[in-house]
Motif scaffolding. Structure first.
Motif, PDB file in Angstrom:
ATOM      1  N   GLY A  69       0.809  -1.162  -0.032  1.00 56.03           N
ATOM      2  CA  GLY A  69       0.047  -0.035   0.028  1.00 56.03           C
ATOM      3  C   GLY A  69       0.787   1.335   0.014  1.00 56.03           C
ATOM      4  O   GLY A  69       0.292   2.393  -0.132  1.00 56.03           O
ATOM      5  N   LEU A  70       2.113   1.046  -0.165  1.00 54.65           N
ATOM      6  CA  LEU A  70       2.926   2.444  -0.040  1.00 54.65           C
ATOM      7  C   LEU A  70       2.650   3.301  -1.146  1.00 54.65           C
ATOM      8  O   LEU A  70       2.915   4.861  -0.882  1.00 54.65           O
ATOM      9  CB  LEU A  70       4.459   1.918   0.229  1.00 54.65           C
ATOM     10  CG  LEU A  70       5.102   1.156   1.477  1.00 54.65           C
ATOM     11  CD1 LEU A  70       6.451   0.850   1.077  1.00 54.65           C
ATOM     12  CD2 LEU A  70       4.733   2.165   2.545  1.00 54.65           C
ATOM     13  N   HIS A  71       2.620   2.676  -2.216  1.00 56.67           N
ATOM     14  CA  HIS A  71       2.402   3.653  -3.317  1.00 56.67           C
ATOM     15  C   HIS A  71       1.077   4.537  -3.420  1.00 56.67           C
ATOM     16  O   HIS A  71       0.999   5.572  -3.698  1.00 56.67           O
ATOM     17  CB  HIS A  71       2.352   2.939  -5.090  1.00 56.67           C
ATOM     18  CG  HIS A  71       3.545   2.353  -5.211  1.00 56.67           C
ATOM     19  ND1 HIS A  71       4.748   3.276  -5.566  1.00 56.67           N
ATOM     20  CD2 HIS A  71       4.089   1.068  -5.283  1.00 56.67           C
ATOM     21  CE1 HIS A  71       5.594   2.133  -5.915  1.00 56.67           C
ATOM     22  NE2 HIS A  71       5.409   1.009  -5.754  1.00 56.67           N
ATOM     23  N   LEU A  72       0.253   3.776  -2.848  1.00 58.95           N
ATOM     24  CA  LEU A  72      -1.376   4.641  -2.375  1.00 58.95           C
ATOM     25  C   LEU A  72      -1.029   5.747  -1.415  1.00 58.95           C
ATOM     26  O   LEU A  72      -1.756   6.958  -1.449  1.00 58.95           O
ATOM     27  CB  LEU A  72      -2.234   3.606  -2.088  1.00 58.95           C
ATOM     28  CG  LEU A  72      -2.927   2.861  -3.271  1.00 58.95           C
ATOM     29  CD1 LEU A  72      -3.888   1.608  -2.716  1.00 58.95           C
ATOM     30  CD2 LEU A  72      -3.669   3.732  -4.362  1.00 58.95           C
ATOM     31  N   LYS A  73      -0.333   5.279  -0.485  1.00 64.46           N
ATOM     32  CA  LYS A  73      -0.029   6.494   0.686  1.00 64.46           C
ATOM     33  C   LYS A  73       0.692   7.510   0.309  1.00 64.46           C
ATOM     34  O   LYS A  73       0.310   8.750   0.383  1.00 64.46           O
ATOM     35  CB  LYS A  73       1.028   5.528   1.760  1.00 64.46           C
ATOM     36  CG  LYS A  73       0.914   6.224   3.152  1.00 64.46           C
ATOM     37  CD  LYS A  73       1.614   5.580   4.149  1.00 64.46           C
ATOM     38  CE  LYS A  73       1.460   6.235   5.386  1.00 64.46           C
ATOM     39  NZ  LYS A  73       0.496   6.059   6.186  1.00 64.46           N
ATOM     40  N   LYS A  74       1.714   7.267  -0.658  1.00 64.41           N
ATOM     41  CA  LYS A  74       2.304   8.395  -1.380  1.00 64.41           C
ATOM     42  C   LYS A  74       1.583   9.242  -2.365  1.00 64.41           C
ATOM     43  O   LYS A  74       1.750  10.401  -2.182  1.00 64.41           O
ATOM     44  CB  LYS A  74       3.646   7.759  -1.909  1.00 64.41           C
ATOM     45  CG  LYS A  74       4.473   9.015  -2.807  1.00 64.41           C
ATOM     46  CD  LYS A  74       5.820   8.345  -3.184  1.00 64.41           C
ATOM     47  CE  LYS A  74       6.301   9.331  -3.882  1.00 64.41           C
ATOM     48  NZ  LYS A  74       7.599   8.754  -4.878  1.00 64.41           N
TER      49      LYS A  74
END
Length: 312
Positions: free
Chosen positions: A295-300
């Motif tokens: 989920g890191l890309h969505l968080k960014k």
């Protein structure tokens, strides 16, 4: 007010203490809500399960009497209650019988997507949309670099392959979709199916989603160079590593599963990056919780605009 620990992981899987149930548990539990019948979401041995009719049929085929002690078959869009939580199963578009799980508690809506896709698929119920306060989304391909091509154009590529084709695909869901796509967009191909896939096809047919014309595999038939496509599950595909006289393909959204650098077949039953963004736009969540991926890309991407929590 959103409850930050409404669902959380423990040793058995994703747990909702406010309803005392698990969602797609990893170990047998007392109460389980099953989103769909793939083995990484639907295990045997649970006591009481809540699921769709198709998911029950596939579990019985795979696990028999060990599937569960008590089945509660729930229709789509028919609310029911477990503990203090109101639950509704909503079509997810991933495969036949797949469901999103909408949970309502103290005026807040939490939507667990399970595995889902937006692309059209004649072999399963299309995804349906609801708004939610918290979107609990799979993030298998939640990466801006991963964009899935049009499956129709992908399947049309096999028209240019004049040899027999050994086509690897997951037996439940993906194989039925491929049978339908090949019958529609490469009708001159003759489809042969592994015997384990045929029993799954029978359930699809019984439930009004017949995949299309095919016949059970015969070695004698495959000896003829007659544009046969033989669809096999992964374990059989791997056993044919040194097969000659055929073009080997594996239908998947994963680049590392493409076994032929010249002839690829990127067909996925999961949402890609753009599909997830579209889902977020339509469901209008105040928060996004991710699982089954990164989920890191969505968080960014969302920064301070929408709170993103990574559950796993």
């Amino acid at each position: 007010m959103i409850i930050e620990d409404f669902v959380s992981f423990d040793g058995n899987g994703l747990y909702c203490k406010y309803g005392d149930f698990y969602i797609d548990p990893k170990q047998p539990v007392s109460n389980a809500i099953i989103s769909h019948a793939h083995a990484d979401h639907a295990i045997s041995g649970n006591n009481t399960v809540y699921l769709t009719e198709a998911t029950k049929a596939f579990m019985l085929l795979r696990y028999g009497k060990n599937s569960a002690k008590v089945f509660n078959v729930i229709a789509y869009n028919a609310p029911f209650t477990v503990g203090k939580v109101k639950i509704t199963l909503i079509p997810a578009g991933h495969m036949l019988g797949s469901a999103q799980i909408l949970m309502e508690y103290e005026g807040i809506r939490y939507l667990y997507t399970g595995d889902y896709k937006l692309q059209p698929d004649a072999t399963c119920e299309p995804i349906e949309w609801v708004t939610t306060d918290v979107l609990i989304t799979e993030s298998t391909f939640a990466d801006p670099a991963i964009l899935h091509p049009d499956p129709t154009e992908e399947i049309k590529k096999i028209n240019e392959i004049k040899t027999n084709i050994l086509l690897g695909a997951y037996g439940l869901g993906k194989s039925q979709r491929l049978i339908n796509l090949i019958n529609t967009y490469a009708p001159q191909k003759k489809l042969l199916i592994h015997h384990r896939i045929m029993s799954i096809n029978a359930i699809y047919e019984k439930m009004g989603h017949a995949p299309g014309k095919c016949q059970i595999y015969s070695r004698k038939l495959m000896k003829n160079q007659d544009e046969f496509v033989y669809i096999v599950p992964p374990f059989t595909f791997d056993s044919y590593l040194r097969a000659t006289g055929v073009t080997r393909l594996f239908a998947s959204g994963w680049k590392n599963l493409q076994v032929n650098s010249r002839d690829t077949l990127f067909i996925s039953d999961h949402v890609d990056w753009n599909d997830i963004l579209q889902t977020i736009k339509i469901t209008q969540p105040k928060q996004i919780w991710t699982l089954h991926g990164n989920g890191l890309h969505l968080k960014k991407h969302f920064g301070d605009n929408i709170f993103v929590k990574i559950l796993n």
